[in-house]
Design an enzyme around this catalytic site. Structure first.
Site, short mmCIF file in Angstrom:
data_model
loop_
_atom_site.label_atom_id
_atom_site.label_comp_id
_atom_site.label_asym_id
_atom_site.label_seq_id
_atom_site.Cartn_x
_atom_site.Cartn_y
_atom_site.Cartn_z
N ASN A 93 0.79 -1.18 0.13
CA ASN A 93 -0.02 0.14 0.10
C ASN A 93 1.01 1.10 -0.04
O ASN A 93 0.51 2.11 -0.66
CB ASN A 93 -0.91 -0.03 1.54
CG ASN A 93 -2.21 -1.04 1.10
OD1 ASN A 93 -2.40 -1.51 0.16
ND2 ASN A 93 -2.73 -1.18 2.10
N ARG A 430 -11.12 -4.66 -13.99
CA ARG A 430 -9.94 -5.51 -13.62
C ARG A 430 -10.45 -6.89 -13.79
O ARG A 430 -11.66 -7.23 -13.48
CB ARG A 430 -9.49 -5.23 -12.21
CG ARG A 430 -8.96 -3.67 -11.98
CD ARG A 430 -8.36 -3.56 -10.66
NE ARG A 430 -8.24 -2.40 -10.37
CZ ARG A 430 -7.19 -1.56 -10.53
NH1 ARG A 430 -6.22 -1.94 -11.23
NH2 ARG A 430 -7.31 -0.34 -10.15
N ARG A 460 -5.52 1.51 -13.27
CA ARG A 460 -4.15 1.79 -12.92
C ARG A 460 -3.41 0.29 -12.58
O ARG A 460 -3.96 -0.27 -11.56
CB ARG A 460 -4.11 2.66 -11.53
CG ARG A 460 -2.88 3.00 -10.89
CD ARG A 460 -3.00 3.91 -9.87
NE ARG A 460 -3.29 5.38 -10.46
CZ ARG A 460 -3.71 6.16 -9.79
NH1 ARG A 460 -4.19 6.03 -8.40
NH2 ARG A 460 -4.20 7.53 -10.20
N HIS A 490 -15.67 2.79 -14.80
CA HIS A 490 -15.21 2.00 -13.66
C HIS A 490 -16.74 1.23 -13.28
O HIS A 490 -16.70 0.49 -12.31
CB HIS A 490 -14.90 3.09 -12.58
CG HIS A 490 -14.57 2.37 -11.48
ND1 HIS A 490 -15.35 2.63 -10.17
CD2 HIS A 490 -13.36 1.79 -11.05
CE1 HIS A 490 -14.48 1.85 -9.02
NE2 HIS A 490 -13.50 1.38 -9.61
N ARG A 619 -13.86 2.40 4.50
CA ARG A 619 -12.48 1.63 4.81
C ARG A 619 -11.17 2.45 4.58
O ARG A 619 -10.39 2.12 5.48
CB ARG A 619 -12.64 0.46 3.62
CG ARG A 619 -11.52 -0.63 3.73
CD ARG A 619 -11.18 -1.22 2.55
NE ARG A 619 -10.26 -0.69 1.79
CZ ARG A 619 -10.42 -0.46 0.32
NH1 ARG A 619 -11.59 -1.12 -0.05
NH2 ARG A 619 -9.55 -0.13 -0.27
N HIS A 647 -15.11 -3.37 0.26
CA HIS A 647 -15.38 -2.96 -0.84
C HIS A 647 -16.55 -2.64 -1.40
O HIS A 647 -16.79 -1.50 -2.37
CB HIS A 647 -14.46 -3.91 -2.01
CG HIS A 647 -14.01 -3.25 -3.10
ND1 HIS A 647 -14.95 -3.58 -4.47
CD2 HIS A 647 -13.17 -2.42 -3.39
CE1 HIS A 647 -14.05 -3.02 -5.43
NE2 HIS A 647 -13.15 -2.19 -4.77
#
Length: 747
Positions: A93, A430, A460, A490, A619, A647
């Site tokens: 991270n 993704r 990304r 997205h 989060r 998420h």
């Protein structure tokens, strides 16, 4: 920053496209293909004594999030190998934070484009506070490993060893391995008048080596890169080391093995010393889409340039020779404040090798996702006919508690195989390297179905993988759209068109997470499978916008960014304010990964000032400042971190007793609301709405283990009651509740 908050909501981003559906380049026509973003009233400032400092700084809030990840690694109640994994996640991270956020901030400062943040801090102040906090966090991270995790691993006979601690037999074995598998791929690079200082690639681990020429007695410097493709930690005792309790498992850092054999790399020279170092560089992409004749080619070129971004951090071991450090600082052109001196080993992402050891007693109990009870018609784990189930009712999925493979994956695989299916339309942001989703789309195209895939190749750090999948899909005959000029796509949506007796019928999936079978096992996400006609019409309209020309479309059950997510949510919040002022109890609940958008935050402040009960579960980043008298005393902010990565994005409103719930892909950030295509869907089933509201109340419950945010921006963990007993874990409760439902169904 391309857009700074000025009190105005909305966006000027074009909702155009850059489409190469046949694999042939077509020029972008941004001027012809725009959606008009509607204007709405400027965001009204909340009343009260607080001004610009009503916002917390987003960068410092992100560091606070990573500190919460580190707390899980420091917690002795967390399973040991999971603590190791949290250490690795923390390191990964922080790498991304420096590569993107710090690099971006430095770039804006250098170009003179940086302005004070919404929190009122100048760019230099933000950078200084980042440096101070990051230095403290990295030191704390290293301490946790050396003084907490490493001794605990040793107690379980799992050791991270040094070369000098090995017996002669182990040393001989590693020396043979070095000669066979490592030595042939190493490339020492000398630094002298004939050899300039080499380029140091981002995130690579390196040895700075000092050697002496015995003939001239001259000392020379060389750089040796530790190969990225080899395991960061080498198992001394074989591939199954550590899997049997009580049996010793030893691991040694790869750089130590290399360091012990430097004489083979510099024959005839005397090796005097060596030191480990690591550089982090700006690795964010900058693609000028409006000027790109072919977005795919432009992105591929930018990926090559990514490796050569300016350095933003230098990590060195604490025992480094000051002269060597001075050389690195000078040659890399880096500030001393960007140097992080840490005890070895550097780059603790490599601890994931230990974290993957198969020791059930040292990790979370094994979790088996269950098929949704609305898809499970038998005692087998296989999904039933998904289309028939969707005709009966909407199906709300909650991953990873509900199986992804027997729901979303089964939906697309059955669509690909069903001869009655005429078309499949799918967004892919993704996905995994062995994705059954991609395979299903390929199978459908090869079977003659119309298949459209929106592959967001600008996702990304997944750009290269998505380019590869785009090529594969095109070769199979799938109509591939690469995205929209100026926007990332997205949203997580699928649309299947099926021929039935009464005509064509649409079947839809809208989710909060990616179509990624592997991450669906440990990302917490929601998804809706529905055959509702209105949702089907909305998705058809959305896909027409993504692949064609439909600039003035309207939606009924969807909110779609950049046009209507922010305005739609603020409208709902304002209705709660009106209800509260009319004496009708009002409530707002929001669960997101990040809460940054100033317009949304100000609307929540106004709601709080009106007496609306506001609960936010976040989060990661939170720029909202809760509990400020006169501004936000009716706002509660909680954060849940644990086994699964929270998420899902959820938005609920009391709506005068007829609650409204949206789920979808959008976080409350500028990039999501202004520069991405996002979709939220309003749930229609009363039971699903009640379940979501009950779930969010459990997240916010004072008896649930969580982190609490105060009005100074400090996060405090609450995981024990006043007697020291552990508070309830919402993820464990969800796992247990799914197991109870499955048991009841099969009695």
């Amino acid at each position: 920053m391309k857009r700074e908050y000025t009190g105005q909501s909305g966006s000027s981003a074009p909702f155009g496209r850059d489409r190469f559906g046949t694999g042939e380049a077509q020029s972008a026509r941004a001027t012809q293909d725009r959606i008009e973003i509607p204007e709405f009233e400027p965001n009204v400032m909340p009343e009260g004594p607080i001004g610009p400092d009503r916002f917390l700084d987003r960068e410092l809030s992100w560091l606070a999030f990573n500190a919460r990840v580190l707390e899980l690694a420091e917690d002795p109640e967390t399973h040991l190998l999971e603590r190791v994994n949290f250490l690795s996640i923390f390191a990964s991270n922080l790498d991304e934070f420096f590569m993107v956020r710090v690099a971006g901030l430095k770039r804006r400062i250098a170009t003179g484009l940086a302005v004070p943040s919404p929190a009122g801090l100048s760019p230099i102040e933000v950078l200084e506070q980042i440096s101070e906090a990051a230095h403290q966090l990295q030191a704390r991270h290293a301490y946790a490993f050396a003084n907490q995790i490493r001794p605990a691993l040793a107690y379980e006979h799992i050791h991270l060893v040094h070369w000098d601690e090995l017996d002669e037999s182990a040393k001989a074995q590693l020396s043979r391995m070095f000669g066979e598998k490592i030595f042939p791929i190493l490339t020492p690079l000398a630094v002298d008048p004939a050899h300039p200082f080499p380029y140091i690639s981002g995130l690579s681990l390196n040895l700075a080596v000092v050697v002496r020429n015995p003939v001239s007695d001259k000392e020379l410097f060389a750089r040796l890169k530790v190969p990225d493709l080899l395991d960061r930690l080498v198992s001394v005792d074989g591939p199954r080391a550590g899997t049997v309790p009580g049996r010793v498992a030893r691991f040694i850092p790869l750089e130590e093995v290399i360091a012990q054999h430097l004489d083979q790399l510099f024959p005839g020279m005397e090796v005097l010393e060596h030191h480990t170092f690591r550089v982090t560089r700006n690795e964010d992409l900058e693609v000028e889409e409006d000027d790109a004749e072919n977005l795919l080619q432009a992105l591929e070129k930018e990926l090559l340039r990514r490796r050569f971004g300016p350095p933003v951090r230098l990590e060195v071991t604490t025992d480094i020779n000051p002269n060597i450090l001075a050389l690195l600082v000078r040659e890399l052109d880096i500030e001393e404040s960007e140097v992080y001196a840490l005890p070895a080993p550097l780059d603790m992402r490599g601890l994931s090798i230990i974290g993957q050891i198969d020791r059930a007693d040292l990790r979370y109990p094994k979790h088996l996702a269950h098929t949704s009870r609305f898809l499970n018609e038998s005692e087998t784990s296989k999904a039933a006919n998904v289309f028939a189930a969707m005709r009966r009712r909407d199906i709300l999925l909650h991953h990873p508690y509900d199986s992804f493979s027997t729901s979303v994956q089964a939906f697309l695989e059955q669509a690909a195989a069903d001869p009655k299916v005429r078309a499949i339309k799918q967004t892919l942001y993704r996905t995994s390297g062995d994705s059954p989703i991609v395979d299903a789309l390929v199978d459908a195209a090869e079977a003659g179905k119309q298949v459209l895939a929106l592959v967001e190749i600008k996702a990304r750090f997944d750009e290269q993988a998505n380019i590869s999948w785009a090529r594969k899909l095109e070769q199979a005959g799938v109509h591939v759209v690469y995205g929209i000029v100026g926007l990332k796509t997205h949203c997580k949506v699928s649309l299947v068109v099926r021929q039935e007796q009464d005509g064509l019928r649409r079947y839809c999936h809208i989710g909060t997470g990616n179509y990624h079978p592997r991450t669906a096992r440990y990302y917490e996400d929601l998804g809706l499978l529905t055959a509702d006609n209105q949702v089907g019409e909305d998705l058809s309209t959305l896909f027409n916008q993504l692949s064609g020309y439909a600039p003035k479309s309207n939606f009924e059950r969807l909110l779609v960014a950049p046009r209507s997510v922010r305005s739609g949510l603020i409208e709902r919040i304002d209705k709660e304010i009106a209800n509260q002022r009319a004496g009708i109890p009002a409530k707002v609940r929001i669960k997101v990964n990040s809460m940054v958008d100033e317009a949304i935050i100000d609307s929540l402040y106004r709601a709080s000032q009106a007496g609306v009960d506001v609960g936010v579960i976040v989060r990661g980043i939170c720029s909202l400042r809760p509990g400020v008298p006169g501004l936000s005393e009716n706002i509660t902010v909680r954060s849940i971190l644990g086994r699964f990565l929270e998420h899902s994005r959820v938005f609920t409103f009391a709506n005068a007793g007829d609650p409204i719930v949206y789920i979808g892909s959008a976080d409350m950030m500028h990039r999501n609301l202004d520069r991405r295509v996002e979709a939220l869907v309003q749930l229609g089933n009363k039971d699903d709405i009640a379940d979501i509201n009950d779930l969010l109340e459990r997240y916010l419950d004072s008896e649930t283990s969580s982190w609490h945010l105060d009005n100074d921006g400090q996060w405090t963990r609450h995981h024990q009651d006043s007697d020291g007993n552990p508070l309830g874990d919402v993820q464990s409760w969800l796992l247990a509740s799914r197991s109870r439902v499955r048991t009841a169904l099969h009695r």
